[in-house]
Design an enzyme around this catalytic site. Structure first.
Site, PDB file in Angstrom:
ATOM      1  N   HIS A 320       0.809  -1.218   0.000  1.00 40.41           N
ATOM      2  CA  HIS A 320       0.000   0.000   0.000  1.00 40.41           C
ATOM      3  C   HIS A 320       0.841   1.266   0.000  1.00 40.41           C
ATOM      4  O   HIS A 320       0.333   2.334  -0.358  1.00 40.41           O
ATOM      5  CB  HIS A 320      -0.953   0.008   1.207  1.00 40.41           C
ATOM      6  CG  HIS A 320      -2.149  -0.867   1.018  1.00 40.41           C
ATOM      7  ND1 HIS A 320      -2.119  -2.218   1.249  1.00 40.41           N
ATOM      8  CD2 HIS A 320      -3.414  -0.584   0.598  1.00 40.41           C
ATOM      9  CE1 HIS A 320      -3.305  -2.735   0.992  1.00 40.41           C
ATOM     10  NE2 HIS A 320      -4.108  -1.768   0.591  1.00 40.41           N
ATOM     11  N   GLY A 321       2.093   1.188   0.378  1.00 39.66           N
ATOM     12  CA  GLY A 321       2.909   2.385   0.325  1.00 39.66           C
ATOM     13  C   GLY A 321       4.209   2.245   1.093  1.00 39.66           C
ATOM     14  O   GLY A 321       4.326   1.412   2.002  1.00 39.66           O
TER      15      GLY A 321
END
Length: 468
Positions: A320-321
């Protein structure tokens, strides 16, 4: 370009559909590829070269794996080259800055992280091309020898920038032959409008409330204000992402493709394990099939199974990051899933449904706080506001105003996060076939008109998963 934009709705999409339908079936993959490249280049003209490189790279790798099928070491070497290339690209663009910053803090090397924007959709199409080569290596799919067809699969604009992650094996036959009937087009249009309404009418309005609450100084937040804000974000991220997934699936049907469901009312779950079987289903399936099971799954004892779960959840957070908050978020859910596998699921099954559902909602809300706040101290302070120990009282004038201004959209959103509205529509259509046959299309037309009117009048139209 995003689906919830006037440019897409009234310029790009009508032209693409017209050209697509009047084209001979043998040319439709080429039309889809051209449309997808225009769609991507609209916002990422430079990074289109990166996407094309990934496409050709794994197209060739798939052919080589098949060619060396009888020579396992050679086939395995090609597979490793594919994995290294894809993970290298993903790592460089998505994680290089994070790694360099972490090293710089630890070693004081005065390193300068690269200032590179993350290519849109990189995580999605990279996972798709990797899974294709892996499946060819496993013998689960035959290699695609038509470069145009393979490129159409990788770059397909309905699911290019935000998924769902589509496995090649799920649409291989559809790439070779598909048809668009009036009924399929109608179902696709309904699904698209439903997703558009989720995104524009619900998610965007909820986002306004959350943006206001998040921007307020923590010391000024009351308990009610904090709960209103995180409730808005909890619903916003669901309607934002599931709405986009519905639009993607609807567009797919309008083009003759069947794309699997990506969200199945996750907030009605009674455990975190069940929640993640209903939320972002394509990502969970990808990690289960290509990480968890190859690591051994649950076949090598409970200790190894729990270790594998934590690895998967660490990677889920990182996907997700490149930020510590996503790592904490992933490990938080990994810990809860681990505890549920050990003993908690048995307890939850014995509890009344409201109690187990309350446990799930508290866990999810806590997770979204970790997800949304990049700084751990900010997340901790906000959790303190939710619990009361760091809040400025139980309620204040701002919170009461927000409750009156957004109460109706919050209630409507909670209702729409359950299967009830869909069941009511289906029951009405079944019981009153004549009236329902007219009322339902009118309802969808009204949703389209309202969504369009909102897009014309408002400028706030973010997409939370746009750069994941």
């Amino acid at each position: 370009m995003v689906f919830s934009s006037l440019t897409f709705l009234f310029q790009f999409l009508p032209v693409v559909l017209l050209v697509y339908y009047i084209s001979p079936k043998r040319l439709r993959n080429a039309v889809l590829l051209a449309a997808s490249l225009v769609f991507y280049a609209w916002g990422e003209p430079l990074y289109i070269l990166l996407m094309l490189f990934s496409t050709v790279f794994d197209y060739i790798n798939g052919l080589l794996v098949d060619r060396f099928r009888q020579r396992k070491p050679a086939a395995r070497a090609v597979l490793l080259i594919s994995l290294a290339g894809n993970l290298g690209i993903l790592g460089f663009f998505k994680y290089a800055g994070f790694i360099i910053e972490a090293l710089d803090r630890m070693l004081q090397l005065n390193l300068q992280p690269p200032d590179l924007p993350l290519p849109v959709g990189l995580s999605f199409y990279t996972f798709q091309t990797m899974s294709y080569v892996i499946d060819v290596y496993r013998g689960q799919v035959k290699p695609q020898r038509n470069l145009i067809a393979f490129a159409a699969y990788v770059t397909m604009f309905p699911q290019l920038v935000a998924g769902p992650i589509v496995k090649y094996g799920d649409i291989a036959r559809q790439l070779a032959s598909r048809s668009v009937t009036l009924n399929r087009f109608g179902k696709g249009a309904e699904l698209f409008i439903r997703g558009l309404a989720k995104k524009v009418l619900l998610a965007n309005n909820l986002g306004l409330l959350w943006t206001s609450v998040k921007a307020a100084p923590a010391e000024e937040l009351s308990v009610l204000g904090a709960w209103l804000g995180i409730a808005a974000f909890t619903l916003q991220i669901y309607f934002d992402f599931s709405g986009y997934s519905d639009m993607a699936r609807g567009l797919g049907r309008m083009l003759g493709f069947h794309i699997r469901i990506n969200f199945n009312y996750p907030y009605i779950s009674r455990s975190v394990t069940e929640f993640w079987r209903r939320w972002h289903i394509s990502l969970g399936s990808w990690f289960r099939e290509y990480v968890y099971i190859p690591l051994g799954g649950n076949r090598k004892g409970i200790g190894k199974q729990l270790f594998n779960l934590l690895i998967v959840w660490l990677l889920t957070g990182l996907w997700h990051g490149a930020s510590w908050n996503f790592i904490f978020w992933g490990l938080f859910f990994g810990l809860l899933v681990t505890l549920e596998n050990l003993f908690l699921l048995k307890w939850l099954k014995r509890l009344p449904r409201p109690a187990s559902h309350l446990y799930l909602l508290v866990a999810v809300v806590t997770g979204w706080v970790l997800f949304e706040f990049q700084q751990p101290d900010a997340a901790w302070t906000f959790l303190g506001c939710l619990s009361g120990w760091a809040a400025n009282g139980w309620a204040d004038n701002q919170a009461l105003y927000d409750l009156s201004a957004y109460g109706s959209v919050l209630i409507l959103s909670v209702l729409c996060a359950t299967p009830l509205p869909r069941k009511w529509v289906l029951r009405f259509t079944f019981k009153r076939r004549l009236t329902g046959g007219v009322a339902v299309p009118v309802l969808y037309l009204a949703a389209l008109i309202l969504s369009t009117a909102y897009l014309v009048a408002q400028t706030y139209n973010p997409f939370l998963y746009f750069r994941f």
